[in-house]
Motif scaffolding. Structure first.
Motif, PDB file in Angstrom:
ATOM      1  N   ILE A 120      74.643 -10.885  70.311  1.00 41.12           N
ATOM      2  CA  ILE A 120      74.563  -9.998  69.159  1.00 41.12           C
ATOM      3  C   ILE A 120      73.469 -10.441  68.196  1.00 41.12           C
ATOM      4  CG2 ILE A 120      76.991  -9.340  69.313  1.00 41.12           C
ATOM      5  CD1 ILE A 120      77.517 -11.263  66.949  1.00 41.12           C
ATOM      6  N   ALA A 121      72.880  -9.460  67.535  1.00 41.09           N
ATOM      7  CA  ALA A 121      71.875  -9.705  66.505  1.00 41.09           C
ATOM      8  C   ALA A 121      71.989  -8.588  65.476  1.00 41.09           C
ATOM      9  CB  ALA A 121      70.473  -9.761  67.103  1.00 41.09           C
ATOM     10  N   SER A 122      71.273  -8.734  64.376  1.00 38.62           N
ATOM     11  CA  SER A 122      71.171  -7.681  63.361  1.00 38.62           C
ATOM     12  C   SER A 122      69.714  -7.284  63.211  1.00 38.62           C
ATOM     13  CB  SER A 122      71.689  -8.165  62.001  1.00 38.62           C
ATOM     14  OG  SER A 122      73.051  -8.468  62.041  1.00 38.62           O
ATOM     15  N   ASN A 123      69.492  -5.983  63.070  1.00 36.53           N
ATOM     16  CA  ASN A 123      68.175  -5.477  62.705  1.00 36.53           C
ATOM     17  C   ASN A 123      68.252  -4.958  61.282  1.00 36.53           C
ATOM     18  OD1 ASN A 123      65.415  -4.744  63.301  1.00 36.53           O
ATOM     19  ND2 ASN A 123      66.107  -2.620  63.274  1.00 36.53           N
ATOM     20  N   ILE A 124      67.399  -5.507  60.404  1.00 32.18           N
ATOM     21  CA  ILE A 124      67.448  -5.161  58.977  1.00 32.18           C
ATOM     22  C   ILE A 124      66.165  -4.445  58.604  1.00 32.18           C
ATOM     23  CG2 ILE A 124      67.676  -6.072  56.637  1.00 32.18           C
ATOM     24  CD1 ILE A 124      69.023  -8.564  57.969  1.00 32.18           C
ATOM     25  N   ILE A 125      66.322  -3.276  58.026  1.00 38.13           N
ATOM     26  CA  ILE A 125      65.194  -2.468  57.537  1.00 38.13           C
ATOM     27  C   ILE A 125      65.358  -2.330  56.033  1.00 38.13           C
ATOM     28  CG2 ILE A 125      63.989  -0.263  57.728  1.00 38.13           C
ATOM     29  CD1 ILE A 125      65.586   0.097  60.422  1.00 38.13           C
ATOM     30  N   TRP A 126      64.373  -2.766  55.277  1.00 39.40           N
ATOM     31  CA  TRP A 126      64.495  -2.644  53.830  1.00 39.40           C
ATOM     32  C   TRP A 126      63.306  -1.898  53.244  1.00 39.40           C
ATOM     33  CZ3 TRP A 126      63.353  -7.247  56.242  1.00 39.40           C
ATOM     34  CH2 TRP A 126      62.168  -7.895  55.887  1.00 39.40           C
ATOM     35  N   GLY A 127      63.584  -1.262  52.112  1.00 38.94           N
ATOM     36  CA  GLY A 127      62.531  -0.493  51.469  1.00 38.94           C
ATOM     37  C   GLY A 127      63.014   0.129  50.185  1.00 38.94           C
ATOM     38  N   LEU A 128      62.262   1.137  49.740  1.00 45.77           N
ATOM     39  CA  LEU A 128      62.488   1.735  48.432  1.00 45.77           C
ATOM     40  C   LEU A 128      63.088   3.129  48.582  1.00 45.77           C
ATOM     41  CD1 LEU A 128      59.055   0.746  46.879  1.00 45.77           C
ATOM     42  CD2 LEU A 128      61.231  -0.447  46.577  1.00 45.77           C
ATOM     43  N   PRO A 129      64.322   3.332  48.110  1.00 49.10           N
ATOM     44  CA  PRO A 129      64.867   4.692  48.089  1.00 49.10           C
ATOM     45  C   PRO A 129      64.090   5.522  47.078  1.00 49.10           C
ATOM     46  CG  PRO A 129      66.318   3.200  46.911  1.00 49.10           C
ATOM     47  CD  PRO A 129      65.244   2.352  47.518  1.00 49.10           C
ATOM     48  N   GLN A 130      63.912   6.803  47.376  1.00 50.98           N
ATOM     49  CA  GLN A 130      63.073   7.652  46.534  1.00 50.98           C
ATOM     50  C   GLN A 130      63.720   9.004  46.329  1.00 50.98           C
ATOM     51  OE1 GLN A 130      59.424   7.451  48.908  1.00 50.98           O
ATOM     52  NE2 GLN A 130      58.605   5.901  47.523  1.00 50.98           N
ATOM     53  N   GLY A 131      63.096   9.802  45.489  1.00 52.25           N
ATOM     54  CA  GLY A 131      63.542  11.176  45.301  1.00 52.25           C
ATOM     55  C   GLY A 131      64.194  11.459  43.964  1.00 52.25           C
ATOM     56  N   ALA A 132      64.341  10.423  43.117  1.00 48.47           N
ATOM     57  CA  ALA A 132      64.978  10.648  41.828  1.00 48.47           C
ATOM     58  C   ALA A 132      64.102  11.534  40.949  1.00 48.47           C
ATOM     59  CB  ALA A 132      65.251   9.319  41.134  1.00 48.47           C
TER      60      ALA A 132
END
Length: 261
Positions: A249-261
């Motif tokens: 098992i492993a984890s894939n992490i995707i991070w970034g900036l939520p937008q649309g406000a």
């Protein structure tokens, strides 16, 4: 309107309020410890207050709280929250369980990080992504955490899954690509943890399927659920005659900036 978001949010998400899903969720593979070190490092500023959305039984929240100052864990399923409180670290004083829809539940921002462990696809994206942007500190990240298993979770029983799943109208798609296309998310980085061994008994492995929306025992019915378990057991024992599925098992992490406000 993004039709795929509405489809998932309204048609199948309600299954996670089923008692059988909450009771079997603990049989899902855990996240490797490295996952929480990475997430803690993505938290912006001080104090490190994290919002975990669609938390389920708290597989992220109950572990991440040891690395940060506070975690608010939100889910719309009361059975999930009840089960989570009874799991290890579920009573941590800095872990706050909140019952409600992340689209409109009352919260206390700002948050230094928002995490979503295989839950974002059930939400109303046009509502939650702009809200996440407002809930975060300036420049704060949304981190999406995905399970990675070898062998792939769905492949071992791929021959029988279509006959038993109650979600037979599912169509695969790339959620992150859709969010970026519609201006709701901007990816900043990705990282996969190292694989670690997770040997699991065949019975526990089969039970983990019943924690998924297409295999809720309430929705399958007792006869179908029992038939699935029996057929799955026969298939798995033919390959793993010692009764153990040797998962990695492993984890894939995707991070970034939520937008649309």
């Amino acid at each position: 309107m993004i039709q795929k978001s509405k489809y998932f949010a309204h048609k199948h998400a309600e299954s996670f309020k089923d008692q059988s899903i909450a009771e079997t969720y603990r049989f899902r593979p855990p996240y490797p410890a490295e996952t929480f070190e990475i997430l803690a490092g993505l938290s912006k500023g001080e104090p490190k207050r994290v919002l975990d959305v669609g938390c389920g039984i708290g597989n992220i929240a109950r572990n991440l709280v040891a690395y940060v100052d506070q975690v608010d864990a939100v889910d719309f399923s009361q059975p999930m929250l009840t089960e989570g409180r009874n799991q290890p670290n579920g009573d941590h004083p800095q872990l706050h369980w909140l019952h409600g829809r992340i689209e409109d539940v009352a919260l206390e921002p700002p948050y230094s990080l928002i995490t979503a462990g295989e839950s974002l696809h059930w939400m109303e994206w046009e509502t939650v992504l702009p809200r996440f942007q407002q809930l975060l500190v300036a420049g704060g990240y949304l981190a999406v955490v995905e399970h990675v298993t070898q062998p792939d979770h769905w492949s071992l029983l791929s021959k029988i899954i279509p006959r038993y799943t109650t979600n037979n109208d599912y169509e695969p798609y790339d959620m992150m690509a859709v969010l970026e296309k519609h201006g709701l998310f901007k990816t900043v980085g990705t990282r996969q943890t190292q694989f670690v061994p997770f040997p699991q008994s065949i019975d526990d492995y089969i039970a983990s399927y019943h924690s998924r929306s297409g295999f809720s025992k309430e929705r399958m019915g007792l006869e179908q659920a029992t038939a699935f378990d029996q057929e799955a057991r026969e298939i798995l024992f033919a390959t793993y005659n010692d009764g153990i599925v040797p998962l990695q098992i492993a984890s894939n992490i995707i991070w970034g900036l939520p937008q649309g406000a």
